[in-house]
Design an enzyme around this catalytic site. Structure first.
Site, mmCIF file in Angstrom:
data_model
loop_
_atom_site.group_PDB
_atom_site.id
_atom_site.type_symbol
_atom_site.label_atom_id
_atom_site.label_comp_id
_atom_site.label_asym_id
_atom_site.label_seq_id
_atom_site.Cartn_x
_atom_site.Cartn_y
_atom_site.Cartn_z
ATOM 1 C CE1 TYR A 164 -3.563 2.391 -0.201
ATOM 2 C CE2 TYR A 164 -4.596 1.051 1.492
ATOM 3 C CZ TYR A 164 -4.668 2.057 0.552
ATOM 4 O OH TYR A 164 -5.844 2.710 0.341
ATOM 5 C CD GLU A 171 -1.813 5.286 -6.489
ATOM 6 O OE1 GLU A 171 -2.463 6.212 -5.956
ATOM 7 O OE2 GLU A 171 -2.087 4.084 -6.334
#
Length: 242
Positions: A164, A171
């Site tokens: 995660y 990103e």
């Protein structure tokens, strides 16, 4: 009196039959959906591995998998619908944020700003997404079939602790790399004067998106930690309605 009781029993039986039928249809659809999504992300994993082994570089990889990636990631919008109509017991808000953020990255960053497609950060979040989705959809598939291998359950509720944060880093780095090109081109921006008398600057919008990770990431990460404790350790977690 007896007749009324019999009629009530018949109606209850018919109602139960309808519920069982609806439940069976829902389970069949969710099983098909999760098998399809597992297969789709496996195709992506194989394509990425094959490309890198043949070329020895990540440059050009995104272009070869873009169509498949866009299809399966966009198809995941159905998951928001699954939550909304009650097919799965998951928060619509949590699912919506996760799915829409992925779609935003695919369509409004990597698809629209081709200059970032060869960035290492793109490969980072793609590898993370691929591993995560294969694990997640496999978990759902085997759970629906009631034959869940422990290693898949373990991977589902442990690997996200590493994956995660890595995905978020990939990103954010990709959005940051896109900023100069967005500012120079003025893409998706609306300048004054115009007939709508409103302005929108995509460059500053992307900065706001990056800043939104600060409050959103901890909430989603903590949500997964609560799920992990509940599933792996059997803890009873009392959560507020979202």
């Amino acid at each position: 009196m007896a007749s009324g009781e019999e009629d009530g029993a018949v109606e209850e039986k018919e109602s139960n039959n309808k519920k069982r039928t609806k439940g069976a249809i829902a389970t069949a659809w969710l099983t098909f959906y999760n098998i399809a999504m597992t297969a789709g992300w496996l195709v992506l994993a194989v394509a990425m591995t094959r490309f890198y082994l043949q070329k020895g570089t990540h440059k050009g990889l995104y272009k070869t998998i873009a169509r498949t990636l866009k299809f399966f990631q966009t198809f995941a919008l159905l998951e928001v619908g699954h939550c909304a109509i009650g097919l799965v017991r998951t928060s619509v808000i949590v699912t919506g944020v996760q799915v829409c953020s992925r779609i935003f990255m695919v369509w409004f960053i990597t698809h629209s700003i081709r200059q970032v497609q060869n960035q290492e950060s793109v490969m980072l979040f793609l590898v993370v997404w691929t591993f995560t989705e294969i694990t997640r959809y496999s978990f759902y598939t085997f759970s629906l079939l009631k034959h869940l291998p422990y290693f898949i359950k373990w991977a589902r509720y442990n690997m996200f602790i590493i994956m995660y944060p890595l995905g978020v880093i990939g990103e954010l780095m990709t959005i940051y790399a896109a900023l100069p090109y967005v500012r120079k081109s003025g893409m998706y921006s609306l300048r004054l004067p115009n007939k709508y008398n409103v302005s929108f600057d995509y460059y500053y919008f992307l900065i706001i998106v990056m800043l939104s990770y600060i409050p959103l990431f901890p909430q989603l990460f903590l949500h997964m930690l609560r799920q992990r404790r509940r599933v792996l350790h059997g803890e009873v977690i009392v959560e507020k309605d979202e």
